[in-house]
Design an enzyme around this catalytic site. Structure first.
Site, mmCIF file in Angstrom:
data_model
loop_
_atom_site.group_PDB
_atom_site.id
_atom_site.type_symbol
_atom_site.label_atom_id
_atom_site.label_comp_id
_atom_site.label_asym_id
_atom_site.label_seq_id
_atom_site.Cartn_x
_atom_site.Cartn_y
_atom_site.Cartn_z
ATOM 1 N N PRO A 174 0.844 -1.209 0.000
ATOM 2 C CA PRO A 174 0.000 0.000 0.000
ATOM 3 C C PRO A 174 0.872 1.251 0.000
ATOM 4 O O PRO A 174 1.988 1.236 0.515
ATOM 5 C CB PRO A 174 -0.781 -0.101 1.314
ATOM 6 C CG PRO A 174 -0.636 -1.507 1.773
ATOM 7 C CD PRO A 174 0.630 -2.020 1.177
ATOM 8 N N GLY A 188 2.503 4.500 1.141
ATOM 9 C CA GLY A 188 2.833 4.932 2.486
ATOM 10 C C GLY A 188 3.535 3.867 3.304
ATOM 11 O O GLY A 188 4.020 4.153 4.388
ATOM 12 N N CYS A 189 3.577 2.625 2.831
ATOM 13 C CA CYS A 189 4.289 1.555 3.552
ATOM 14 C C CYS A 189 5.783 1.673 3.258
ATOM 15 O O CYS A 189 6.173 1.900 2.137
ATOM 16 C CB CYS A 189 3.829 0.178 3.086
ATOM 17 S SG CYS A 189 2.594 -0.552 4.112
ATOM 18 N N VAL A 190 6.585 1.499 4.308
ATOM 19 C CA VAL A 190 8.029 1.508 4.103
ATOM 20 C C VAL A 190 8.564 0.110 4.001
ATOM 21 O O VAL A 190 8.042 -0.815 4.459
ATOM 22 C CB VAL A 190 8.761 2.231 5.253
ATOM 23 C CG1 VAL A 190 9.489 3.431 4.755
ATOM 24 C CG2 VAL A 190 7.897 2.554 6.402
#
Length: 104
Positions: free
Chosen positions: A100, A102-104
């Site tokens: 998704p 915004g996921c790091v």
């Protein structure tokens, strides 16, 4: 992109191991992806995984943790219990979808 064999299927993956082509996914492959990250899928897991796949096909992007929670009625705390650590990333991985945003 590299090709690997998972559950007897040759699939393309990106540099982080996520499926490069979500259409290569199957329930069998999802079960094996979960096993690879130490998760044994229950009906509750499958409900979330199938929601992610359906939402992705409608929206064109992997749903965020918040969207999964609100749309399925599953409390965030429960999602963390099912997919410990980084639930959004792990759910997307098992569902054969991109991380998704915004996921790091």
């Amino acid at each position: 992109m590299p090709t690997t064999t998972i559950a007897g299927h040759a699939v393309e993956v990106n540099d982080e191991g996520f499926l490069a082509h979500p259409d290569q996914w199957s329930d069998e492959l999802g079960g094996e992806l979960a096993r690879l990250i130490g998760i044994e899928l229950t009906d509750d897991h499958w409900t979330l995984v199938h929601f992610l796949r359906e939402d992705y096909s409608r929206q064109g992007e992997t749903p965020t943790l918040r969207r999964v929670s609100t749309q399925t009625g599953t409390p965030v705390k429960s999602i963390f219990a099912l997919f410990p650590g980084k639930p959004a990333k792990k759910m997307a991985y098992v569902a054969g979808l991109p991380k998704p945003k915004g996921c790091v």
